[in-house]
Design an enzyme around this catalytic site. Structure first.
Site, PDB file in Angstrom:
ATOM      1  N   HIS A   2       0.811  -1.211   0.000  1.00  0.00           N
ATOM      2  CA  HIS A   2       0.000   0.000   0.000  1.00  0.00           C
ATOM      3  C   HIS A   2       0.854   1.275   0.000  1.00  0.00           C
ATOM      4  O   HIS A   2       0.336   2.376  -0.212  1.00  0.00           O
ATOM      5  CB  HIS A   2      -0.926   0.003   1.223  1.00  0.00           C
ATOM      6  CG  HIS A   2      -2.239   0.691   0.981  1.00  0.00           C
ATOM      7  ND1 HIS A   2      -2.510   1.436  -0.149  1.00  0.00           N
ATOM      8  CD2 HIS A   2      -3.375   0.759   1.735  1.00  0.00           C
ATOM      9  CE1 HIS A   2      -3.734   1.921  -0.080  1.00  0.00           C
ATOM     10  NE2 HIS A   2      -4.288   1.530   1.045  1.00  0.00           N
ATOM     11  N   ASP A   7      -2.195   2.250  -4.574  1.00  0.00           N
ATOM     12  CA  ASP A   7      -3.409   2.703  -3.901  1.00  0.00           C
ATOM     13  C   ASP A   7      -4.520   1.676  -4.087  1.00  0.00           C
ATOM     14  O   ASP A   7      -4.455   0.806  -4.959  1.00  0.00           O
ATOM     15  CB  ASP A   7      -3.861   4.050  -4.479  1.00  0.00           C
ATOM     16  CG  ASP A   7      -2.872   5.161  -4.155  1.00  0.00           C
ATOM     17  OD1 ASP A   7      -2.224   5.077  -3.095  1.00  0.00           O
ATOM     18  OD2 ASP A   7      -2.744   6.095  -4.971  1.00  0.00           O
TER      19      ASP A   7
END
Length: 500
Positions: free
Chosen positions: A471, A475
């Site tokens: 992450h 995204d």
């Protein structure tokens, strides 16, 4: 006359460059005295003198590129060829029973500094042919077979099964004939024990080691020599330079050494304790490092496999007849992922410090379970391969993985990974990233389930997909988009042909 040849450089390494000669023609040399230094694309290899004598002709000059077993120089027996006084028995042995050749640990690959001797295929006294396999080493990444550098009789095994050896260690000695080289073995084996510490001042260190110690300001007294009679080698200096301070080193193992909970005596008697293999230790460490480093998140979707299964069933016979390999599901998933990675390139990228490195190619890692643990061979340039080329590559890599024949080069450089837990019956899982990659796709079992299609409940072969991603770089929108593109390509494979 004795020939000095290029030693075994390691699997996948076929040539080296002569970097430095430490001796010149006419110089007297002792057994195991360093003659020259070779540089490969991975490591530096020092070449010791196989026998005492006078250096005759240098065949490969500095700067020349030579292949494995190429002739480097010759050593002539003659006056001034007196061996170093530290090991007279080891030098006299060749005169009595022919020249002897040391079997050394081959190049293990970049970042690999030690290995465990897993099995010996020959016993002391056995006759061996050149290039015949003597033993197998197990590193934390691959298994390496060690061939005989010369024909003769296995005179001595210096590293028995189960022992851990470094990248410059001697494994065995091959005698040129069966004329009882055994008496030299105790002296040769005993010499390092006595010369490593008290008699170190009489041992000449490798020239490259002396140079490196001077450059780094390292005292020779603080370096443990792994060469003959405690000789300090270049690799020993590198280890000393990278070694952590004593206090942290002593405290580092503490967390792993947490005591077990008490076990009842009757239960302890029925337990079996087996040492973890180096591969299993590395798998454990890398998986935990991945969790500690990446901001790992998993997103899920499901795919209707009806169209892929129909297409496969329709053409699998013709496909195998033409290409000589079975048409499986992995080529479809590989193609679908390549298609999706083009649209969402951050899933095919990695973080390097404060930079993001985008890969304009796809080296597809394919996780494979083996008897010794999980490995991930890499299919290079999968984005330019056809279905048949992908299936052939996966079949070949998979067989080599199960046989323990993969080289380190074949497991490095991947940009994205596929993990098929469905072959073991897994219905749902969250795969762990393979650093430094930013994405891994988990495939699962195909299971018939009732689905609502156009207002009707029908039975369809469904598979859950799981994309684990970092992450920090990917995204949520990019991860979901990637998974949706994979789903679309598999549910309508014609989209792959039209690049949609």
């Amino acid at each position: 006359m004795t020939e000095v040849r290029v030693p075994t450089l390691g699997e996948s390494v076929t040539e080296a460059t002569v970097a430095t000669w430490f001796k010149k023609p006419g110089d007297a040399v002792a057994v195991d005295e360093m003659l020259c230094e070779l540089e490969t694309d991975k490591v530096t290899v020092e070449v010791p003198a196989p026998s005492a004598g006078v250096l005759g002709e240098i065949v490969a000059a500095e700067g020349e590129t030579v292949g494995v077993d190429a002739l480097l120089a010759t050593i002539n027996a003659g006056e001034g060829a007196a061996p170093a006084p530290a090991a007279p028995a080891a030098v006299e042995a060749p005169a009595a029973g022919g020249d002897s050749v040391d079997v050394m640990v081959p190049t293990l690959g970049e970042s690999v500094t030690e290995a465990t001797v897993s099995s010996w295929f020959k016993a002391v006294g056995d006759t061996v042919a050149q290039d015949e396999m003597l033993c197998e080493l197990e590193t934390d990444k691959v298994s390496v077979e060690v061939p005989a550098p010369a024909a003769g009789v296995l005179a001595e095994i210096t590293a028995p099964e189960g022992s851990t050896v470094d990248a410059t260690a001697k494994l065995a000695v091959i005698s040129g004939s069966g004329a009882a080289p055994a008496p030299a073995a105790p002296a040769a084996a005993q010499a390092p024990a006595t010369a490593t510490t008290p008699a170190r001042g009489d041992v000449e260190n490798a020239p490259s080691a002396n140079k490196l110690m001077a450059e780094k300001g390292i005292d020779a007294a603080n370096v443990a020599g792994s060469g003959r009679d405690g000789r300090i080698m270049k690799e020993d200096v590198l280890k000393a330079a990278l070694a952590p301070a004593p206090a942290p080193a002593a405290s580092a193992p503490a967390p792993a050494a947490a005591p077990r909970a008490p076990v009842a005596a009757e239960d302890a008697a029925r337990e079996e304790r087996v040492k973890m293999t180096r591969l299993r230790q590395t798998i454990a460490r890398r998986l935990k490092d991945s969790q500690n480093t990446a901001a790992m998140l998993t997103t899920y979707n499901e795919v209707d496999m009806t169209e892929v299964m129909a297409l496969r069933n329709q053409y699998k016979g013709d496909f195998e007849k033409k290409h000589g390999v079975r048409l499986g599901f992995m080529s479809f998933f590989t193609k679908a992922c390549v298609h999706a990675l083009k649209e969402v390139p951050e899933v095919n990228a990695e973080i390097d410090g404060t930079d993001i490195v985008y890969k304009n190619f796809v080296h597809m890692g394919v996780a494979a379970g083996t008897p010794t643990g999980l490995v991930v061979p890499v299919i290079r340039n999968a984005d330019g391969m056809s279905f048949a080329e992908i299936e052939k590559a996966i079949a070949e890599k998979g067989k080599r993985a199960r046989d323990g024949k993969l080289s380190m080069a074949e497991m490095q450089g991947g940009t994205f990974t596929l993990s098929n837990g469905g072959v073991y019956g897994s219905l749902m899982s969250s795969p762990i990233l393979n650093p430094p990659q930013s994405g891994i796709l988990g495939m699962h079992k195909i299971q018939d389930r009732p689905m609502a299609i156009n207002g009707q409940v029908v039975i369809r072969p469904m598979m859950y997909l799981a994309l684990s991603y970092d992450h920090r770089i990917v995204d949520g929108k990019g991860a979901v988009t990637f998974l949706v593109r994979v789903k679309e390509a598999l549910e309508d494979p014609r989209r792959l042909l039209m690049d949609l």
